[in-house]
Design a protein around this motif. Structure first.
Motif, short mmCIF file in Angstrom:
data_model
loop_
_atom_site.label_atom_id
_atom_site.label_comp_id
_atom_site.label_asym_id
_atom_site.label_seq_id
_atom_site.Cartn_x
_atom_site.Cartn_y
_atom_site.Cartn_z
N VAL A 173 0.51 -1.30 0.00
CA VAL A 173 -0.09 0.02 0.20
C VAL A 173 0.70 1.30 -0.38
CG1 VAL A 173 -1.60 1.05 1.07
CG2 VAL A 173 -1.87 -1.35 1.20
N LEU A 174 0.75 2.87 -1.00
CA LEU A 174 1.43 3.94 -1.06
C LEU A 174 0.99 4.62 -0.04
CD1 LEU A 174 3.89 4.80 -2.87
CD2 LEU A 174 2.02 5.60 -4.04
N HIS B 293 2.21 -8.94 -14.92
CA HIS B 293 2.67 -9.16 -13.95
C HIS B 293 2.43 -10.52 -12.96
CE1 HIS B 293 5.12 -8.87 -10.02
NE2 HIS B 293 6.28 -8.53 -10.57
N GLY B 294 0.41 -10.10 -12.06
CA GLY B 294 -0.46 -10.68 -11.29
C GLY B 294 -0.39 -9.90 -9.98
N ASP B 295 1.54 -9.06 -10.03
CA ASP B 295 0.91 -9.03 -8.28
C ASP B 295 2.03 -7.18 -8.57
OD1 ASP B 295 0.78 -9.08 -5.59
OD2 ASP B 295 2.85 -9.87 -5.52
N LEU B 296 1.63 -6.64 -8.92
CA LEU B 296 2.39 -5.53 -9.56
C LEU B 296 1.37 -4.60 -8.43
CD1 LEU B 296 3.87 -4.07 -12.44
CD2 LEU B 296 2.15 -2.89 -12.80
N HIS B 297 1.91 -3.89 -7.39
CA HIS B 297 2.16 -3.09 -6.57
C HIS B 297 3.30 -2.38 -6.26
CE1 HIS B 297 3.68 -6.35 -3.48
NE2 HIS B 297 3.06 -6.99 -3.60
N TRP B 298 3.60 -1.27 -4.95
CA TRP B 298 4.24 -0.78 -5.05
C TRP B 298 6.02 -1.09 -4.44
CZ3 TRP B 298 4.55 3.41 -8.20
CH2 TRP B 298 3.29 4.21 -8.51
N ALA B 299 5.94 -2.31 -3.82
CA ALA B 299 6.53 -2.98 -2.89
C ALA B 299 6.93 -3.98 -4.17
CB ALA B 299 6.17 -4.03 -1.97
N ASN B 300 6.58 -4.17 -5.33
CA ASN B 300 7.47 -4.77 -5.96
C ASN B 300 8.03 -4.59 -7.59
OD1 ASN B 300 7.35 -7.15 -5.24
ND2 ASN B 300 5.55 -7.80 -6.11
N LEU B 301 8.27 -2.27 -7.25
CA LEU B 301 8.59 -1.90 -8.04
C LEU B 301 9.53 -1.07 -7.40
CD1 LEU B 301 5.14 -0.59 -9.82
CD2 LEU B 301 7.05 -1.84 -11.03
N MET C 266 -4.53 -2.63 -10.60
CA MET C 266 -3.60 -3.27 -8.88
C MET C 266 -2.65 -2.04 -8.54
SD MET C 266 -1.90 -6.63 -7.42
CE MET C 266 -3.34 -7.12 -7.63
N LEU C 267 -2.04 -1.13 -9.56
CA LEU C 267 -1.08 -0.28 -9.06
C LEU C 267 -2.46 0.92 -8.63
CD1 LEU C 267 2.06 -0.34 -8.83
CD2 LEU C 267 1.55 1.53 -11.03
N SER D 98 -2.62 2.99 -4.98
CA SER D 98 -2.27 4.02 -4.17
C SER D 98 -3.18 4.95 -3.90
CB SER D 98 -2.38 4.54 -6.21
OG SER D 98 -1.43 3.93 -6.68
N LEU D 99 -4.83 4.43 -3.38
CA LEU D 99 -5.92 4.92 -3.06
C LEU D 99 -5.90 6.19 -1.88
CD1 LEU D 99 -8.54 2.71 -4.01
CD2 LEU D 99 -8.15 4.51 -5.04
#
Length: 284
Positions: A121-122, A181-189, A213-214, A218-219
């Motif tokens: 979560v961002l 990718h299937g799990d594209l969140h901020w901890a994986n970028l 997902m990204l 970011s909400l």
């Protein structure tokens, strides 16, 4: 990176990581441990005869090892084009010890840090360049063109979970299923240079799923959510993209019901209301 797990899990994983390093004739550099969710993974920087590498250890109960998640990184290494920035997988090894199975993976080192370090979560605005966003657009387009029979998101799950957690069943008219990718969140970028990490779960999903997902993660930071919608509008502003966003909201509302991601509950419901209105308007 998640917090360290309970002492028993941490001790077991550290011992297994030592065994993994021995397999690759590697030595751990420094004392930094990078933990995955509930101690499922443990990663450390190591040195080998070929230079520095990143040694990632994955664990599972022996009866649940193998299959899609186990094979994902190797299959991604073989399938993904060079236009998808990611640490290259150089070697892997598996073994079983008592009731636990392990997968050790040796990657190139990425010096850039993940955008979030305490989960997906961002919660603050990162500094991301226009070049970074362009690279992400190019990468997601390239991923979506990769042929695969792997599945990241099961249709059967959505048919069951969407009406339960959304309160309605979205239309799938015009929805395409492509590789994600299937799990594209901020901890994986990572940033400032873009790298996409953790390819365990890649496979088919509604087109726009990664962008959705990204955006959903970011909400809590509206200006970044707006930036995601702006830069990835070609993926989000389509029937597939809207369906993908509803799919991600379904998944996270389900985690709310289990006591996770509770700070996202209100913005998830607010975004759901907007998408429901758009869904009703599209249906006439």
């Amino acid at each position: 990176m998640y917090s360290e797990p309970d002492p028993a899990t941490a001790d077991r994983m550290r011992k297994a990581h030592v065994n993994a390093a021995r397999t690759f004739r590697a030595c751990v550099v420094g004392e930094g441990d990078s933990w995955g969710w509930r101690g499922r993974t443990l990663s450390r920087r190591v040195t080998t005869e070929d230079g520095e590498r990143w040694l990632r250890l994955v664990s599972a109960s022996a009866d649940k090892a193998g299959g899609k998640l186990w094979e994902g990184p190797t299959q991604a290494e073989l399938a993904m084009p060079a236009s998808v920035p990611r640490p290259r997988l150089r070697a892997s090894s598996t073994w079983t010890d008592a009731e636990d199975a392990y997968l050790a993976e040796l990657y190139d080192v990425v010096t850039d840090t993940t955008i979030t370090t305490d989960g997906p979560v961002l919660r603050s605005t990162p500094r991301l360049s226009g070049e970074w966003w362009l690279g992400l657009v190019i990468a997601l387009d390239a991923v979506g063109e990769v042929p695969t029979t792997r599945v990241a998101l099961r249709q059967e799950y959505l048919e069951r979970a969407m009406p339960e957690h959304l309160g309605f069943t979205p239309s799938q008219d015009g929805v395409a299923w492509v590789a994600a990718h299937g799990d594209l969140h901020w901890a994986n970028l990572t940033a400032p240079e873009l790298h996409m990490l953790d390819w365990e779960g890649w496979g088919l999903a509604p087109a726009g799923y990664d962008a959705a997902m990204l955006h959903t993660y970011s909400l809590l930071v509206p200006d970044v959510a707006a930036a995601v919608r702006h830069h990835l509008s070609d993926q989000l502003d389509t029937p597939s993209g809207r369906f993908a966003e509803l799919a991600v909201i379904t998944q996270l509302l389900q985690t709310n019901s289990r006591g996770d991601n509770l700070d996202l509950a209100e913005p998830l419901r607010a975004r759901l209301a907007i998408l429901r209105e758009a869904e009703d308007a599209a249906l006439g």
